[in-house]
Design an enzyme around this catalytic site. Structure first.
Site, mmCIF file in Angstrom:
data_model
loop_
_atom_site.group_PDB
_atom_site.id
_atom_site.type_symbol
_atom_site.label_atom_id
_atom_site.label_comp_id
_atom_site.label_asym_id
_atom_site.label_seq_id
_atom_site.Cartn_x
_atom_site.Cartn_y
_atom_site.Cartn_z
ATOM 1 N N HIS A 1 0.704 -1.219 -0.014
ATOM 2 C CA HIS A 1 0.034 -0.056 0.069
ATOM 3 C C HIS A 1 0.846 1.277 0.002
ATOM 4 O O HIS A 1 0.395 2.351 0.172
ATOM 5 C CB HIS A 1 -0.967 0.030 1.284
ATOM 6 C CG HIS A 1 -2.278 -0.817 0.574
ATOM 7 N ND1 HIS A 1 -3.363 0.053 0.455
ATOM 8 C CD2 HIS A 1 -2.709 -1.900 0.624
ATOM 9 C CE1 HIS A 1 -4.329 -0.678 -0.084
ATOM 10 N NE2 HIS A 1 -4.041 -1.888 0.175
ATOM 11 N N ASP B 1 -6.207 4.987 9.835
ATOM 12 C CA ASP B 1 -7.655 4.819 9.133
ATOM 13 C C ASP B 1 -8.167 3.412 8.393
ATOM 14 O O ASP B 1 -9.437 3.077 8.447
ATOM 15 C CB ASP B 1 -8.088 5.972 8.137
ATOM 16 C CG ASP B 1 -8.019 7.343 8.908
ATOM 17 O OD1 ASP B 1 -8.625 7.313 10.266
ATOM 18 O OD2 ASP B 1 -8.008 8.330 8.342
ATOM 19 N N GLU C 1 -11.087 13.646 14.065
ATOM 20 C CA GLU C 1 -10.441 13.934 12.942
ATOM 21 C C GLU C 1 -11.625 14.987 12.005
ATOM 22 O O GLU C 1 -12.314 15.575 12.601
ATOM 23 C CB GLU C 1 -10.706 12.695 11.820
ATOM 24 C CG GLU C 1 -9.481 11.750 12.304
ATOM 25 C CD GLU C 1 -9.128 10.844 11.117
ATOM 26 O OE1 GLU C 1 -9.749 10.737 9.961
ATOM 27 O OE2 GLU C 1 -8.467 9.723 11.485
#
Length: 494
Positions: free
Chosen positions: A84, A146, A256
């Site tokens: 990723h 996240d 957030e």
């Protein structure tokens, strides 16, 4: 960049085969098209550096023996977690990529100590699996990302940030000890008190000093459910003032912020959150000013606090100054909240590119940044469904002795522009990102890139600032041949 010569490739296979026959293992160094294709791609789908081979280890010892077998060669090595990275950071042009996921072939390497409140976790393990295993024991890690389908070694090599970091610090601040294979082929256990130079170097070290094979992660008693709201603002000053109020308090568990430039963003929330029917009002506000701001706020609870959570959460929300009526609320399980993004790798759509920009912005520069970027540039992207994130951290929750770099202010913000594009169009977003960086430079806003992507040595020196000398010393000690993580392009330039 040195390429692994075919003869040397063959010799390494012989060495590994002989070693594995003695141990009954089955490590394999491959260079078939499928292995090479996988190792030369990542989530970013922008950089495709072709390695000479891919190592599929069946044990940590396989990696150790492989590193040692390189001897005096200049062959580079990159550890690949779940792929990723977005700019080829886990690739190795002409070198060897270690497919860390292969270590899971013999089962999970997650061991939970409920009594000690820690988990010993293989560097290849995914955070989603860590969460599920720890919840079975009624405990869990306190700091997250996240997205949970990331490897433990991967996030700890960067920092690992999410809305809990204001309270608990990033994931690297919640590690007790590590097992690391260095570029010199040493297998070293390290902690704050044992081999601390390597411990602090590896955490946030972008893979430059060693490959993380095990991490001992701090755990705490797990809540079971969450109260979860998104609150919409039109005024940037009010939005950031409320965010900073929240992170100065221990009342919330997660804070957030989201930047809204497309009305469809809030429209999609309706499938998961309850809210008044005011989508037309949101569309009108967006039409008038081009951008809206939203705080995402969560408070955890369990059976013992279930009778008081509604009143506590109501009092917390009433302290905030969001636009009246623009509140989206939800009650969810802890697992559903932490895994809210789901598994992006299961998408069956066409392969996209992700030219992300992630920044840390000092608090002193956020008003200029809003005026020059958020309120003026970002609305140009109102045709996209991209996710834009903006929220603050407390710097005192970060350990400055670690390799990760932040602005030198007590409070700083993170910006995440999570662009998605057709593979032929990512350069449009790169140009947009570069406009932002140029604006910051012209305004004297001393931003730091998170998941950094630089093209010159001078950029890296500037990025690390006062830490550059320590980075050089640790590189010389733990990876003097500069073979590890060449895709970061710190010591292995393009």
């Amino acid at each position: 960049m040195s390429t692994l010569h075919p003869i040397f490739f063959f010799i390494i296979i012989i060495i590994l085969t002989a070693t594995n026959q003695r141990r009954g293992a089955a490590a394999l160094l491959r260079n078939d098209p499928d292995s090479i294709r996988r190792a030369s791609s990542d989530y970013g789908n922008i950089v495709h550096d072709i390695p000479s081979g891919v190592l599929y280890p069946s044990s940590v010892e396989d990696i150790l023996h492989f590193i040692r077998s390189l001897n005096d060669t200049s062959t580079t090595v990159a550890a690949r977690g779940h792929g990723h990275s977005v700019r080829g950071q886990a690739e190795a042009c002409g070198g060897v990529v270690v497919e860390m996921a292969a270590l899971s072939g013999k089962g999970s390497r997650i061991r939970v100590s409920r009594e000690g409140l820690y988990a010993d976790v293989g560097g290849e393990q995914l955070w989603i699996d860590v969460l599920k295993e720890t919840l079975k024991e009624g405990v869990y890690p306190v700091s997250w990302t996240d997205y949970l389908y990331l490897s433990v070694g991967g996030t700890l090599s960067n920092a690992g940030i999410s809305g809990q970091a204001f309270l608990h610090g990033p994931q690297i601040s919640n590690v007790i000890e590590l097992d690391v294979i260095t570029g010199t082929g040493e297998y070293i256990s390290c902690s704050r008190n044992r081999n601390p130079e390597l411990f602090f170097g590896v955490l946030g070290g972008l893979g430059q000093f060693g490959i993380i094979t095990r991490a001992r992660i701090i755990l705490d008693k797990a809540p079971t459910r969450v109260k979860w709201v998104r609150l919409v603002y039109t005024n940037f000053s009010t939005f950031t003032r409320d965010q900073e109020y929240l992170i100065s308090s221990k009342a919330p568990n997660y804070v957030e912020g989201l930047l809204i430039v497309n009305e469809n963003e809030t429209n999609t929330w309706r499938s998961d959150f309850s809210s008044p029917s005011n989508q037309s009002h949101i569309a009108s506000l967006l039409k008038n000013q081009g951008i809206l701001y939203a705080i995402e706020l969560v408070k955890y609870y369990d059976n013992q606090t279930a009778t008081t959570i509604d009143e506590e959460f109501k009092m917390l929300v009433e302290e905030l100054n969001f636009n009246e009526g623009l509140i989206f609320s939800r009650d969810a399980s802890l697992l559903d909240f932490l895994n809210r993004v789901g598994d992006l790798d299961n998408s069956n759509g066409p392969l996209q590119s992700h030219p992300w920009l992630n920044l840390f912005i000092p608090k002193s520069g956020i008003y200029d940044f809003n005026a020059g970027v958020l309120a003026t540039m970002l609305p140009r992207l109102n045709h996209t469904s991209d996710v834009f994130i903006f929220y603050p951290f407390n710097r005192n929750k970060w350990d400055d002795g670690m390799s990760a770099v932040t602005p030198n202010e007590d409070v700083f913000y993170t910006l995440g522009l999570l662009h998605t594009s057709h593979p032929d169009e990512y350069s449009i977003y790169d140009q947009f990102n570069n406009e932002i960086l140029e604006f910051c430079q012209n305004k004297g806003i001393k931003v730091k890139q998170y998941l950094p992507n630089y093209s010159s040595k001078q950029d890296w020196i500037k990025h690390y600032g006062s830490k550059w000398g320590a980075i050089l010393q640790k590189k010389a000690k733990f990876d003097p041949k500069r073979r590890l993580s060449p895709g970061q392009r710190i010591f292995n330039s393009v």
